[in-house]
Design a protein around this motif. Structure first.
Motif, PDB file in Angstrom:
ATOM      1  N   TYR A 110       9.791 -13.505 -14.289  1.00 14.74           N
ATOM      2  CA  TYR A 110      10.671 -12.346 -14.411  1.00 14.74           C
ATOM      3  C   TYR A 110       9.869 -11.048 -14.423  1.00 14.74           C
ATOM      4  O   TYR A 110      10.363 -10.005 -14.822  1.00 14.74           O
ATOM      5  N   THR A 113      11.076  -7.430 -13.216  1.00 18.03           N
ATOM      6  CA  THR A 113      12.079  -6.685 -13.967  1.00 18.03           C
ATOM      7  C   THR A 113      11.697  -6.467 -15.426  1.00 18.03           C
ATOM      8  O   THR A 113      12.050  -5.457 -16.010  1.00 18.03           O
ATOM      9  N   PHE A 114      10.970  -7.414 -15.999  1.00 20.18           N
ATOM     10  CA  PHE A 114      10.673  -7.382 -17.425  1.00 20.18           C
ATOM     11  C   PHE A 114       9.172  -7.268 -17.665  1.00 20.18           C
ATOM     12  O   PHE A 114       8.377  -7.775 -16.879  1.00 20.18           O
ATOM     13  N   GLU A 118       8.563  -9.170 -22.883  1.00 18.28           N
ATOM     14  CA  GLU A 118       9.962  -9.518 -22.614  1.00 18.28           C
ATOM     15  C   GLU A 118      10.041 -10.828 -21.845  1.00 18.28           C
ATOM     16  O   GLU A 118      10.879 -11.685 -22.144  1.00 18.28           O
ATOM     17  N   GLU A 138      18.221  -1.712 -23.796  1.00 15.43           N
ATOM     18  CA  GLU A 138      17.836  -1.756 -22.383  1.00 15.43           C
ATOM     19  C   GLU A 138      17.557  -3.202 -21.949  1.00 15.43           C
ATOM     20  O   GLU A 138      17.879  -3.596 -20.831  1.00 15.43           O
ATOM     21  N   ASP A 141      20.822  -4.926 -21.432  1.00 14.13           N
ATOM     22  CA  ASP A 141      21.397  -4.490 -20.155  1.00 14.13           C
ATOM     23  C   ASP A 141      20.717  -5.191 -18.980  1.00 14.13           C
ATOM     24  O   ASP A 141      21.386  -5.656 -18.047  1.00 14.13           O
ATOM     25  N   LYS A 142      19.377  -5.273 -19.018  1.00 13.09           N
ATOM     26  CA  LYS A 142      18.645  -5.936 -17.925  1.00 13.09           C
ATOM     27  C   LYS A 142      18.994  -7.420 -17.842  1.00 13.09           C
ATOM     28  O   LYS A 142      19.088  -7.979 -16.750  1.00 13.09           O
ATOM     29  N   GLU A 145      22.306  -7.545 -16.066  1.00 14.56           N
ATOM     30  CA  GLU A 145      22.153  -7.168 -14.657  1.00 14.56           C
ATOM     31  C   GLU A 145      21.482  -8.258 -13.831  1.00 14.56           C
ATOM     32  O   GLU A 145      21.846  -8.485 -12.674  1.00 14.56           O
ATOM     33  N   THR A 146      20.486  -8.914 -14.390  1.00 11.63           N
ATOM     34  CA  THR A 146      19.709  -9.910 -13.630  1.00 11.63           C
ATOM     35  C   THR A 146      20.236 -11.332 -13.807  1.00 11.63           C
ATOM     36  O   THR A 146      19.722 -12.250 -13.176  1.00 11.63           O
TER      37      THR A 146
END
Length: 174
Positions: A110, A113-114, A118, A138, A141-142, A145-146
């Protein structure tokens, strides 16, 4: 049955209520987040915006580091560090709280994105089939979204998660 949550070590220092849950809780903590405690303790960067809160949290970070450095706890943690994804035996904090340390490894799954911490939290949650407890909106939210297959709770919903959280078998089916 204990409720299990994947969590960053610093959250225990920031949110003292996590150490006094209404029922038994096991916190699964990636080892890299313990290393972050040392960085935070030695940094001049504030952890909290309010100077009084920052001083208090940094004191709690120091106490948490001392707890992890206690000879019995240190030996248990060192067992986990012998191989990737190995877990320590439970570290007893009090009657209702135990820590399990995981030597999580960021495999970049990941990484786009992270950040690395994370990613380790997510991979630990997936591997342990336990929900993630966080204060980072945040990150939540991610996750949405993912579409990462992890159940997550905001720390403000901690009591709900402890009382009404789904068991691991239920979690897999949702």
């Amino acid at each position: 049955m204990n409720r299990r949550f994947v969590i960053e070590a610093v959250m225990v220092a920031v949110y003292g209520e996590l150490l006094v849950p209404s029922r038994p809780v096991e916190y699964v903590i990636p080892y890299s987040s313990i290393l972050e405690l040392y960085e935070m303790r030695g940094s001049s960067e504030p952890v909290m915006p309010d100077p009084e809160e920052d001083a208090h949290v940094k004191k709690k970070i120091g106490e948490l580091i001392e707890y992890f450095e206690d000879s019995l706890n240190k030996k248990k943690i060192e067992r986990a560090l012998q191989a990737p994804w190995r877990k320590s035996p439970p570290l007893l904090v009090n009657d209702n709280v135990t820590f399990t340390i995981v030597y999580a490894m960021d495999n970049a799954q990941y990484g786009e994105t992270f950040d690395p911490i994370e990613t380790e939290l997510l991979l630990t949650a997936i591997n342990e089939q336990a929900p993630l407890l966080t204060d980072q909106l945040e990150l939540l939210d991610k996750l949405i979204e993912t579409d990462v297959p992890v159940q997550a709770f905001d720390v403000d919903d901690f009591e709900f998660a402890v009382e009404d959280g789904m068991e691991a078998e239920e979690w897999k089916t949702h």
